[in-house]
Design a protein around this motif. Structure first.
Motif, PDB file in Angstrom:
ATOM      1  N   ASP A  51       0.870  -1.178   0.000  1.00 26.04           N
ATOM      2  CA  ASP A  51       0.000   0.000   0.000  1.00 26.04           C
ATOM      3  C   ASP A  51       0.906   1.227   0.000  1.00 26.04           C
ATOM      4  O   ASP A  51       1.612   1.494   0.971  1.00 26.04           O
ATOM      5  CB  ASP A  51      -0.886  -0.008   1.236  1.00 26.04           C
ATOM      6  CG  ASP A  51      -2.017   1.016   1.136  1.00 26.04           C
ATOM      7  OD1 ASP A  51      -2.054   1.754   0.135  1.00 26.04           O
ATOM      8  OD2 ASP A  51      -2.839   1.081   2.065  1.00 26.04           O
ATOM      9  N   THR A  52       0.901   1.971  -1.094  1.00 26.84           N
ATOM     10  CA  THR A  52       1.834   3.083  -1.250  1.00 26.84           C
ATOM     11  C   THR A  52       1.086   4.373  -1.585  1.00 26.84           C
ATOM     12  O   THR A  52      -0.061   4.355  -2.035  1.00 26.84           O
ATOM     13  CB  THR A  52       2.854   2.792  -2.364  1.00 26.84           C
ATOM     14  OG1 THR A  52       2.141   2.539  -3.587  1.00 26.84           O
ATOM     15  CG2 THR A  52       3.697   1.582  -2.022  1.00 26.84           C
ATOM     16  N   ALA A  53       1.780   5.482  -1.371  1.00 27.70           N
ATOM     17  CA  ALA A  53       1.254   6.790  -1.754  1.00 27.70           C
ATOM     18  C   ALA A  53       1.735   7.117  -3.163  1.00 27.70           C
ATOM     19  O   ALA A  53       2.903   6.929  -3.490  1.00 27.70           O
ATOM     20  CB  ALA A  53       1.727   7.856  -0.770  1.00 27.70           C
ATOM     21  N   TYR A  54       0.830   7.585  -3.987  1.00 28.48           N
ATOM     22  CA  TYR A  54       1.196   7.905  -5.371  1.00 28.48           C
ATOM     23  C   TYR A  54       0.417   9.121  -5.838  1.00 28.48           C
ATOM     24  O   TYR A  54      -0.622   9.486  -5.279  1.00 28.48           O
ATOM     25  CB  TYR A  54       0.928   6.716  -6.301  1.00 28.48           C
ATOM     26  CG  TYR A  54      -0.486   6.195  -6.263  1.00 28.48           C
ATOM     27  CD1 TYR A  54      -1.460   6.685  -7.124  1.00 28.48           C
ATOM     28  CD2 TYR A  54      -0.851   5.203  -5.355  1.00 28.48           C
ATOM     29  CE1 TYR A  54      -2.749   6.205  -7.089  1.00 28.48           C
ATOM     30  CE2 TYR A  54      -2.146   4.718  -5.305  1.00 28.48           C
ATOM     31  CZ  TYR A  54      -3.094   5.219  -6.187  1.00 28.48           C
ATOM     32  OH  TYR A  54      -4.374   4.739  -6.139  1.00 28.48           O
ATOM     33  N   LYS A 278      -2.468  10.175  -3.342  1.00 32.97           N
ATOM     34  CA  LYS A 278      -3.471   9.204  -2.930  1.00 32.97           C
ATOM     35  C   LYS A 278      -2.781   7.931  -2.467  1.00 32.97           C
ATOM     36  O   LYS A 278      -1.720   7.584  -2.970  1.00 32.97           O
ATOM     37  CB  LYS A 278      -4.403   8.904  -4.111  1.00 32.97           C
ATOM     38  CG  LYS A 278      -5.512   7.928  -3.815  1.00 32.97           C
ATOM     39  CD  LYS A 278      -6.368   7.704  -5.053  1.00 32.97           C
ATOM     40  CE  LYS A 278      -7.493   6.715  -4.792  1.00 32.97           C
ATOM     41  NZ  LYS A 278      -8.317   6.486  -6.012  1.00 32.97           N
ATOM     42  N   ASN A 279      -3.360   7.241  -1.490  1.00 30.68           N
ATOM     43  CA  ASN A 279      -2.840   5.950  -1.031  1.00 30.68           C
ATOM     44  C   ASN A 279      -3.619   4.816  -1.688  1.00 30.68           C
ATOM     45  O   ASN A 279      -4.849   4.881  -1.799  1.00 30.68           O
ATOM     46  CB  ASN A 279      -2.960   5.822   0.494  1.00 30.68           C
ATOM     47  CG  ASN A 279      -1.958   6.699   1.211  1.00 30.68           C
ATOM     48  OD1 ASN A 279      -0.845   6.901   0.729  1.00 30.68           O
ATOM     49  ND2 ASN A 279      -2.332   7.218   2.356  1.00 30.68           N
ATOM     50  N   GLY A 280      -2.904   3.776  -2.081  1.00 30.42           N
ATOM     51  CA  GLY A 280      -3.567   2.645  -2.712  1.00 30.42           C
ATOM     52  C   GLY A 280      -2.569   1.612  -3.181  1.00 30.42           C
ATOM     53  O   GLY A 280      -1.373   1.654  -2.848  1.00 30.42           O
ATOM     54  N   ILE A 281      -3.050   0.652  -3.963  1.00 27.56           N
ATOM     55  CA  ILE A 281      -2.229  -0.451  -4.468  1.00 27.56           C
ATOM     56  C   ILE A 281      -1.979  -0.247  -5.954  1.00 27.56           C
ATOM     57  O   ILE A 281      -2.920  -0.027  -6.728  1.00 27.56           O
ATOM     58  CB  ILE A 281      -2.927  -1.805  -4.219  1.00 27.56           C
ATOM     59  CG1 ILE A 281      -2.991  -2.080  -2.717  1.00 27.56           C
ATOM     60  CG2 ILE A 281      -2.215  -2.935  -4.949  1.00 27.56           C
ATOM     61  CD1 ILE A 281      -3.762  -3.344  -2.367  1.00 27.56           C
ATOM     62  N   ILE A 320      -0.831   0.330 -12.851  1.00 28.11           N
ATOM     63  CA  ILE A 320      -2.281   0.497 -12.851  1.00 28.11           C
ATOM     64  C   ILE A 320      -2.797   0.375 -11.418  1.00 28.11           C
ATOM     65  O   ILE A 320      -2.295  -0.422 -10.620  1.00 28.11           O
ATOM     66  CB  ILE A 320      -2.960  -0.541 -13.772  1.00 28.11           C
ATOM     67  CG1 ILE A 320      -4.432  -0.210 -13.941  1.00 28.11           C
ATOM     68  CG2 ILE A 320      -2.764  -1.964 -13.267  1.00 28.11           C
ATOM     69  CD1 ILE A 320      -5.100  -0.978 -15.059  1.00 28.11           C
ATOM     70  N   GLU A 321      -3.768   1.188 -11.100  1.00 32.11           N
ATOM     71  CA  GLU A 321      -4.360   1.216  -9.766  1.00 32.11           C
ATOM     72  C   GLU A 321      -5.331   0.046  -9.600  1.00 32.11           C
ATOM     73  O   GLU A 321      -6.141  -0.234 -10.489  1.00 32.11           O
ATOM     74  CB  GLU A 321      -5.093   2.547  -9.594  1.00 32.11           C
ATOM     75  CG  GLU A 321      -5.769   2.737  -8.259  1.00 32.11           C
ATOM     76  CD  GLU A 321      -6.559   4.035  -8.228  1.00 32.11           C
ATOM     77  OE1 GLU A 321      -6.785   4.556  -7.133  1.00 32.11           O
ATOM     78  OE2 GLU A 321      -6.975   4.518  -9.305  1.00 32.11           O
ATOM     79  N   ILE A 322      -5.236  -0.653  -8.471  1.00 31.80           N
ATOM     80  CA  ILE A 322      -6.149  -1.747  -8.150  1.00 31.80           C
ATOM     81  C   ILE A 322      -7.066  -1.300  -7.020  1.00 31.80           C
ATOM     82  O   ILE A 322      -6.608  -1.009  -5.912  1.00 31.80           O
ATOM     83  CB  ILE A 322      -5.382  -3.026  -7.750  1.00 31.80           C
ATOM     84  CG1 ILE A 322      -4.463  -3.465  -8.888  1.00 31.80           C
ATOM     85  CG2 ILE A 322      -6.359  -4.134  -7.391  1.00 31.80           C
ATOM     86  CD1 ILE A 322      -5.179  -3.788 -10.180  1.00 31.80           C
ATOM     87  N   PRO A 328      -2.436  -5.863   0.736  1.00 33.88           N
ATOM     88  CA  PRO A 328      -0.990  -5.752   0.953  1.00 33.88           C
ATOM     89  C   PRO A 328      -0.392  -7.089   1.371  1.00 33.88           C
ATOM     90  O   PRO A 328      -1.001  -7.853   2.114  1.00 33.88           O
ATOM     91  CB  PRO A 328      -0.889  -4.703   2.066  1.00 33.88           C
ATOM     92  CG  PRO A 328      -2.129  -3.884   1.913  1.00 33.88           C
ATOM     93  CD  PRO A 328      -3.201  -4.828   1.475  1.00 33.88           C
ATOM     94  N   ALA A 329       0.787  -7.394   0.876  1.00 36.69           N
ATOM     95  CA  ALA A 329       1.536  -8.638   1.122  1.00 36.69           C
ATOM     96  C   ALA A 329       1.142  -9.763   0.179  1.00 36.69           C
ATOM     97  O   ALA A 329       1.790 -10.814   0.181  1.00 36.69           O
ATOM     98  CB  ALA A 329       1.428  -9.101   2.564  1.00 36.69           C
ATOM     99  N   ASP A 330       0.097  -9.611  -0.650  1.00 39.13           N
ATOM    100  CA  ASP A 330      -0.197 -10.630  -1.658  1.00 39.13           C
ATOM    101  C   ASP A 330       0.957 -10.702  -2.652  1.00 39.13           C
ATOM    102  O   ASP A 330       1.556  -9.670  -3.012  1.00 39.13           O
ATOM    103  CB  ASP A 330      -1.486 -10.294  -2.405  1.00 39.13           C
ATOM    104  CG  ASP A 330      -2.727 -10.592  -1.577  1.00 39.13           C
ATOM    105  OD1 ASP A 330      -2.591 -11.291  -0.556  1.00 39.13           O
ATOM    106  OD2 ASP A 330      -3.825 -10.123  -1.950  1.00 39.13           O
ATOM    107  N   SER A 331       1.266 -11.894  -3.120  1.00 40.51           N
ATOM    108  CA  SER A 331       2.298 -12.095  -4.130  1.00 40.51           C
ATOM    109  C   SER A 331       1.632 -12.217  -5.493  1.00 40.51           C
ATOM    110  O   SER A 331       0.789 -13.102  -5.709  1.00 40.51           O
ATOM    111  CB  SER A 331       3.116 -13.354  -3.839  1.00 40.51           C
ATOM    112  OG  SER A 331       3.840 -13.206  -2.636  1.00 40.51           O
ATOM    113  N   VAL A 332       2.005 -11.326  -6.397  1.00 37.91           N
ATOM    114  CA  VAL A 332       1.375 -11.268  -7.715  1.00 37.91           C
ATOM    115  C   VAL A 332       2.419 -11.568  -8.781  1.00 37.91           C
ATOM    116  O   VAL A 332       3.544 -11.056  -8.728  1.00 37.91           O
ATOM    117  CB  VAL A 332       0.752  -9.880  -7.961  1.00 37.91           C
ATOM    118  CG1 VAL A 332       0.206  -9.780  -9.375  1.00 37.91           C
ATOM    119  CG2 VAL A 332      -0.345  -9.618  -6.953  1.00 37.91           C
TER     120      VAL A 332
END
Length: 350
Positions: A51-54, A278-281, A320-322, A328-332
C-alpha cells in the motif's frame, strides 16, 4: 565340502548384487521424482503488493490547434485583377487580400447615386408643392416610395463595390492560397486558409474518474517532444459534459504565457493534477490478464498460482491502480504469465 562353500559364496555375491540394484533403483526413482516435480514448476517473477502513496496526476496526449483556423470563401463573384497576399503572409483584420474587377460596379454606384439624388430633389419639390396644394398626398407618397427604392439600390450598389475588395476577416497568417490573378471566382469559391495562432489549444481526453478531479481554469503543464528541455504552462478552458464512443471526455487546454516556438499541429503531452496524492495499491500493467474492464491477476499461495479477479482503476505511469481484489503482502505474478494457468505450481526467479 569345498563345493558347498563355493555355492554359498556365489549365492552371497548374487544376493549382494541384488540388494545393491534394488537400492540404486530406489535412489534413481527418488531423483526422477524430484526432477519431474521441479520440471512441472513454471518459472515466473513475482512481486509483493504494498500500500503506497502515489500521485493522482495523469497525462493525456493531444495535438496543438490554433485559436481559429479559417477556410476563407468568397461571397461575391468576379474576375481577379489583384492578389495582395501570399502563403506565409501575416495579415491584419480588414486588409485587402484580393481585388476583383469593379469597373461595372463603380458605374452602377454612379448611376444609382444619380437616380437617388434626382428623386430626392423631386421629393423636396413635391413636398413644398403639397403644402401649397399643388400636389396631392398620393403623388407625394409615390415619389417618396421611388426615392426610398433608389436609396436602397444605391446602398446595395455600394455594398457590391466594397465586396469587390475582398478583405481578411481575421488577423493571422495565410498558409494556403487558392486564387490567382486573371482567374474568375464564383460565389463560395475557396480563396485562402488563414490561421490565427495568437493562442494555441490542445484537445485531450480524460476518463470518467479522471474528469471528476478537473475544473475549468485549473493549471496544467504541457510538454513537447520537439522541445524536451522546455516546460510550458496552460489551463483547462473546456470540459465536455458528454463522453465519446470510447467513454473518454474531451478536455480543451489553452496555453498561457510564452508559447515560444510551438506551432499548430505539433504533438504535445499534457500533465494534470501533478501535486495531488493518494494511497492505494499499484501493480505493473503487464500483471493484468485480460482487459482492464474485466481484469484478473495471478496470486501465488503456497507455491500455487491462483487466478484472482480484480477491479482496476486509472493508469499511473506504467502501473495500474487496483481498487478491489488485492491486499498488501499478496504475491502477484508480473512476468512469465504465458505458461501460467489456474492451479499450476510456480517458482519465483529474480
Amino acid at each position: 565340502m569345498k563345493k558347498l562353500i563355493y555355492i554359498l559364496s556365489v549365492c552371497a555375491i548374487v544376493a549382494l548384487i541384488v540388494v545393491v540394484l534394488i537400492l540404486n533403483k530406489k535412489s534413481t526413482a527418488e531423483k526422477t521424482r524430484m526432477v519431474m516435480e521441479a520440471s512441472t514448476e513454471v518459472a515466473v517473477k513475482m512481486i509483493a503488493v504494498t500500500d503506497t502513496a502515489y500521485s493522482m496526476g495523469f497525462t493525456s496526449n493531444g495535438v496543438l490547434q490554433a485559436l481559429r483556423d479559417l477556410q476563407f470563401m468568397s461571397d461575391v463573384s468576379g474576375r481577379v485583377i489583384g492578389v495582395y497576399a501570399d502563403e506565409g503572409s501575416r495579415v491584419g483584420k480588414g486588409k485587402v487580400l484580393v481585388q476583383l474587377d469593379n469597373e461595372m460596379l463603380r458605374a452602377d454606384v454612379v448611376s444609382s447615386e444619380a437616380a437617388y439624388n434626382g428623386l430626392k430633389k423631386d421629393y423636396e419639390r413635391f413636398k413644398n408643392a403639397n403644402v401649397q396644394g399643388g400636389v396631392s398626398d398620393q403623388q407625394l407618397d409615390n415619389i417618396r416610395t421611388q426615392m426610398i427604392a433608389a436609396e436602397s439600390r444605391l446602398i446595395t450598389s455600394k455594398k457590391h463595390l466594397a465586396d469587390a475588395s475582398i478583405k481578411s476577416p481575421i488577423t493571422g497568417s495565410i498558409y494556403r492560397r487558392y486564387v490567382e490573378v486573371g482567374s474568375y471566382v464564383n460565389l463560395g469559391a475557396k480563396l485562402f486558409d488563414i490561421i490565427d495562432d495568437s493562442q494555441l489549444k490542445a484537445m485531450c481526453f480524460a476518463t470518467e474518474k479522471q474528469r471528476l478531479n478537473l475544473t475549468v481554469g485549473q493549471s496544467v503543464t504541457v510538454k513537447s517532444e520537439t522541445f524536451p528541455d522546455k516546460i510550458f504552462q496552460g489551463e483547462i478552458t473546456f470540459i465536455s459534459d458528454k463522453a465519446d464512443r470510447s467513454l473518454n471526455f474531451p478536455i480543451e487546454v489553452t496555453l498561457t504565457g510564452d508559447k515560444q516556438d510551438l506551432k499548430s499541429g505539433m504533438f504535445v503531452t499534457v500533465l494534470f493534477n501533478i501535486g495531488a496524492m493518494k494511497n492505494g495499491i499499484l501493480i505493473p500493467r503487464n500483471a493484468i490478464v485480460g482487459s482492464v474492464q474485466a481484469a484478473n491477476v495471478f496470486v501465488v499461495k503456497n507455491g500455487t498460482a491462483k487466478k484472482q479477479k480484480v477491479v482496476a482503476g486509472d493508469m499511473v505511469g506504467e502501473q495500474i491502480e487496483i481498487l478491489q481484489g488485492l491486499q498488501p503482502a499478496d504475491s502477484v505474478i508480473v512476468a512469465g504469465l504465458i505458461n501460467v494457468t489456474d492451479g499450476v505450481k510456480v517458482k519465483n526467479i529474480q
